[in-house]
Design an enzyme around this catalytic site. Structure first.
Site, PDB file in Angstrom:
ATOM      1  N   ASP A  97       0.856  -1.192   0.000  1.00  0.00           N
ATOM      2  CA  ASP A  97       0.000   0.000   0.000  1.00  0.00           C
ATOM      3  C   ASP A  97       0.890   1.240   0.000  1.00  0.00           C
ATOM      4  OD1 ASP A  97      -2.249   1.963   1.035  1.00  0.00           O
ATOM      5  OD2 ASP A  97      -3.296   0.109   0.562  1.00  0.00           O
ATOM      6  N   ASP A  98       0.419   2.321   0.553  1.00  0.00           N
ATOM      7  CA  ASP A  98       1.131   3.607   0.475  1.00  0.00           C
ATOM      8  C   ASP A  98       2.499   3.531   1.173  1.00  0.00           C
ATOM      9  OD1 ASP A  98       1.634   6.264  -0.069  1.00  0.00           O
ATOM     10  OD2 ASP A  98      -0.151   7.033   0.950  1.00  0.00           O
ATOM     11  N   LYS A 173      -3.447  -0.763  -7.013  1.00  0.00           N
ATOM     12  CA  LYS A 173      -4.478  -0.019  -6.279  1.00  0.00           C
ATOM     13  C   LYS A 173      -4.191   1.458  -6.507  1.00  0.00           C
ATOM     14  CE  LYS A 173      -6.020   0.954  -1.521  1.00  0.00           C
ATOM     15  NZ  LYS A 173      -5.888   0.557  -0.088  1.00  0.00           N
ATOM     16  N   ASP A 175      -5.216   5.132  -5.689  1.00  0.00           N
ATOM     17  CA  ASP A 175      -5.959   5.932  -4.716  1.00  0.00           C
ATOM     18  C   ASP A 175      -6.369   7.267  -5.341  1.00  0.00           C
ATOM     19  OD1 ASP A 175      -7.122   6.498  -2.275  1.00  0.00           O
ATOM     20  OD2 ASP A 175      -5.369   5.906  -1.104  1.00  0.00           O
ATOM     21  N   ARG A 232     -13.193   0.713  -4.165  1.00  0.00           N
ATOM     22  CA  ARG A 232     -13.581   1.090  -2.816  1.00  0.00           C
ATOM     23  C   ARG A 232     -14.709   2.102  -2.899  1.00  0.00           C
ATOM     24  NH1 ARG A 232     -10.084   1.557   1.063  1.00  0.00           N
ATOM     25  NH2 ARG A 232     -11.829   2.613   2.018  1.00  0.00           N
ATOM     26  N   ASP A 236     -12.293   4.034   4.699  1.00  0.00           N
ATOM     27  CA  ASP A 236     -11.274   3.066   5.125  1.00  0.00           C
ATOM     28  C   ASP A 236     -11.737   2.311   6.358  1.00  0.00           C
ATOM     29  OD1 ASP A 236      -9.684   4.197   3.197  1.00  0.00           O
ATOM     30  OD2 ASP A 236      -8.023   4.672   4.551  1.00  0.00           O
TER      31      ASP A 236
END
Ligand code: NAG
Length: 430
Positions: A97-98, A173, A175, A232, A236
């Site tokens: 992820d990030d 992914k 964002d 999404r 979150d």
């Protein structure tokens, strides 16, 4: 130019009513051209591991080398996925992820943080592949990622897609922090096309609807589903039961909109499984697993697989549960009953005329005995059903439509059934 729903439209689409017939034809033609996401991927919801909820943006490798976002963390999780039975059950995605990005090189190409990912992302991808896993990566459509690392922006979309493909990444992914609605409506389809153009199958996970409040008219779910393999919709997840419930409630409140959009190749994503962390007790952990499965949600764990308890492993590695989640029809389930006594019943149709049923209790103090019948759940197709309790393995036989049954549901817990019709031969054997 902005359409009636607030979405930007191209000049081609905006025309006077007198031109409507031609416009319709034109839209149909354009429509077939923008169907870029039959990439054949994720015919069933993805399963695997994603770093965010458990490990966040911990970059402090000096003081916390075991848990910081680094090559070591992903290699250790890869080892666990491969050696502890996860991969063989379908948990194959190892997703970053990030907070992995170090910057861009002189040619503008993304590079990982040199200290935390000394061997680069291609090395991690090779490592994952050597273990039979797939590697996922993260970027953001805005100028910055949500944690402030360099984003991709519209002009870098093609280059970044090529970089991910060169590294042999298997999922992206993307964002949406620091992006506008207009940039998203251009950027997500642009990235889908850029990924496709690389020739490498890369599943596309879009954090898109949530930035447009998750609902039409601001969200065009047809466009989202034509662009993304999963997306999404809502906030979150955090490490708490309150967070699980708020996500569940939002998905159920809007199920008439969300349920029809999901199917093989394109999934609603209520966010990660937090089972194995601090926030859920045993019953709540079982409930998240059952409810996410009923919703045909991605099963992306975010927990420390090096220290997860056997109890939580049992929940996550329940093979009948996984079979239900991965059902080939890919129909998202719905809540069919909201009882005044804080009991809710969810139903998901499965292949071979089977169903998954979740009886969910919102009581928090004591077990509740709930009585019902298949007729009350509108299950009147077959003359005789049998059910298997997904968690206990118990079989419940001879269920006719009118048979009254009672299930005992623990506080914040579920009873989950895999219900299947008995065929003629099986009936004769009884
Ligand atoms: C690209 O799109 C085409 C058309 O939908 C599809 O057949 C092909 O498999 C896609 N390729 C990749 C690598 O996603």
């Amino acid at each position: 130019m902005t359409g009636p729903d607030g979405r930007p439209q191209s000049g081609l689409m905006g025309s006077r009513p007198s031109q409507e017939p031609q416009q319709t034809v034109l839209l149909l033609v354009l429509g077939t051209q923008v169907q870029m996401l039959e990439n054949g991927l994720l015919r069933v919801p993805p399963m695997g591991w994603l770093s965010w909820e458990r490990f966040r943006c911990n970059t402090n490798c000096k003081n916390d080398p075991k848990n910081c976002i680094s090559e070591r963390l992903f290699m250790e999780m890869a080892d666990r996925l491969a050696q502890d039975g996860w991969r063989d059950l379908g948990y194959v995605y190892l997703n970053i992820d990030d907070c992995w990005i170090g910057g861009r090189d002189s040619k503008g190409r993304l590079i990982p943080d040199k200290e935390r990912f000394p061997n680069g992302i291609a090395f991690l991808a090779d490592y994952a592949h050597s273990l039979g896993l797939k590697l996922g990566i993260y970027e953001d459509l805005g100028k910055f990622t949500c944690s402030g690392y360099p984003g991709t922006t519209l002009d870098k979309v093609v280059l970044d897609a090529q970089t991910f493909a060169e590294w042999k990444v298997d999922m992206l992914k993307l964002d949406g922090c620091y992006s506008t609605s207009k940039q998203r409506v251009q950027g997500y389809p642009k990235m889908a096309a850029a990924l496709n153009a690389t020739g490498r199958p890369i599943a596309f996970s879009c954090v898109w609807p949530l930035y447009d409040h998750g609902l039409p008219p601001r969200v065009d779910y047809k466009l989202v589903a034509d662009t993304c393999n999963l997306w999404r919709n809502y906030k979150d997840i955090q490490d708490s039961w309150t967070s699980v419930l708020s996500i569940l409630d939002w998905f159920v409140t809007h199920q008439d909109i969300l349920q029809p959009v999901a199917g093989p190749g394109h999934w609603n994503d209520p966010d990660m499984l937090i089972i194995g962390n601090k926030g859920l007790n045993f019953e709540q952990a079982r409930s998240q697993m059952a409810l996410w499965t009923i919703l045909a949600a991605p099963l992306l764990m975010s927990t420390d697989l090096r220290s997860i308890s056997p109890q939580n492993v049992d929940i996550l590695q329940n093979s009948l549960m996984i079979k239900i989640n991965q059902d080939p029809l890919g129909i998202q389930g719905r809540r069919v009953i909201k009882d005044q006594n804080h009991i809710e019943v969810f139903l998901r149709p499965l292949a071979n005329q089977a169903f998954a049923i979740v009886f969910f209790s919102r009581h928090t103090i004591k077990p509740y005995q709930y009585s019902s019948s298949l007729a009350q759940l509108n299950l009147t197709d077959a003359t005789m059903y049998e059910a298997q309790d997904v968690y206990t393995g118990d079989t419940i036989s001879n269920l006719k439509q009118t048979t009254n049954f009672t299930v005992t549901i623990n506080p914040s817990g579920v009873v989950m059934w895999y219900l299947y019709p008995l065929r003629k031969q099986q009936l004769f054997q009884h």
